[in-house]
Design an enzyme around this catalytic site. Structure first.
Site, short mmCIF file in Angstrom:
data_model
loop_
_atom_site.label_atom_id
_atom_site.label_comp_id
_atom_site.label_asym_id
_atom_site.label_seq_id
_atom_site.Cartn_x
_atom_site.Cartn_y
_atom_site.Cartn_z
CG ASN A 1 -7.74 12.12 1.19
OD1 ASN A 1 -8.35 12.38 2.23
ND2 ASN A 1 -6.61 12.72 0.86
CB CYS B 1 -6.30 15.36 5.87
SG CYS B 1 -6.70 15.71 4.15
CG HIS C 1 -5.32 11.26 6.28
ND1 HIS C 1 -6.68 11.22 6.00
CD2 HIS C 1 -4.76 12.02 5.29
CE1 HIS C 1 -6.92 11.92 4.91
NE2 HIS C 1 -5.78 12.41 4.46
#
Length: 310
Positions: free
Chosen positions: A265, A112, A235
């Site tokens: 996500n 990520c 994020h």
């Protein structure tokens, strides 16, 4: 010479999977997912669409926005942990589709945090004068490595792609400072066997601490303070983690990007997707000071302080 973002683009699959949809196939509820993660729905790509397809569509939009032709691109960096196959890289696959024949190409694997790693890598090439235009794509098809019978992870992830073109920008604009980091001892908390395996409690503790620390660190490196920040793009993993970073910077709610409710996500794609959403919504304007910060499997993290504009 300063390096900054001169073009942006995103692409997400059409298919929307809501929390209510997941209620029908696993032991969970819309309320449980929303209160713990902030996620309401996510996009899932069809079986006939792979990571490189998503990446290509976002890349085309970013290049059009930058008004840069394929032959002008010097380097393609694709941040992903879900490539179509081990090799060739997604970067090589989209290089061919784009017709960017002179571009070097490679994938970046930092989960990520991968998009942050990609931007910082591009910055070095541009500011040394080695390359002029670098295409960076954050892209994931996480649905293909998600265990749809594991309610702890299946509710979290979605598919999508975001892309930017980086190049020279005027003095005072572009990337002002950055921080990249890794802690390999935490790799056991978030990894892939066949599917994603996560120790949510340990990842949460790490992320809450690191997102805030890194955000403060890049401001200090740039000689700036919390009061200087115009917008935060964290994020998009979990609203509680994002809120912790926002509170550490003492920012009002309206100065933090929130797209996690729409897309879940999307790993390396989440920050570039959010950039596009917020620029299009008019929340990021020329001259604004932006902080971007992400964390991921590895464990990895990265943050950037950037003055928006060309």
């Amino acid at each position: 010479m300063n390096a900054g973002i001169i073009g942006i683009g995103r692409f997400v699959p059409e298919r929307v999977v809501t929390n209510v949809d997941l209620e029908k196939v696993m032991d969970t509820s819309d309320e449980w997912i929303r209160t713990r993660t902030g996620i309401e729905e996510r996009r899932i790509a069809g079986d006939d669409v792979d990571t490189s397809d998503l990446a290509y569509k976002a890349a085309v939009k970013a290049m059009e926005d930058a008004r840069v032709a394929p032959e002008d691109i010097d380097l393609i960096l694709v941040a992903t942990v879900t490539p179509d196959q081990p090799f060739p890289s997604v970067a090589c696959m989209i290089q061919e589709k784009l017709g960017a024949r002179k571009a070097a190409a490679m994938d970046v694997s930092a989960a990520c945090a991968g998009f942050m790693y990609g931007m910082v890598t591009a910055k070095q090439f541009i500011e040394t004068g080695s390359y002029k235009y670098v295409l960076i794509v954050g892209v994931e098809k996480l649905s293909k490595i998600t265990d749809w019978e594991d309610r702890n992870t299946a509710v979290l992830f979605g598919d999508g792609a975001g892309a930017v073109v980086m190049g020279p920008v005027s003095d005072g604009k572009g990337v002002l400072s950055f921080e990249l980091g890794a802690d390999g001892s935490g790799g056991k908390y978030l990894y892939q066997e066949k599917n994603i395996v996560m120790n949510g409690r340990e990842v949460f503790k790490f992320a809450v601490r690191q997102m805030g620390e890194s955000s403060i660190n890049v401001l200090e490196k740039a000689g700036l303070s919390k009061e200087d920040v115009d917008f935060l793009i964290p994020h998009q993993a979990n609203i509680r983690i994002m809120e912790a970073a926002r509170q550490r910077l003492e920012l009002p709610v309206e100065k933090m990007s929130k797209t996690v409710h729409k897309y879940g996500n999307t790993s390396a794609a989440s920050i570039p997707i959010s950039i596009v959403e917020e620029v299009e919504a008019g929340k990021i304007k020329d001259g604004d000071l932006i902080v971007m910060v992400g964390f991921g499997g590895g464990l990895t993290w990265g943050a950037i302080a950037m003055r928006w504009g060309r």
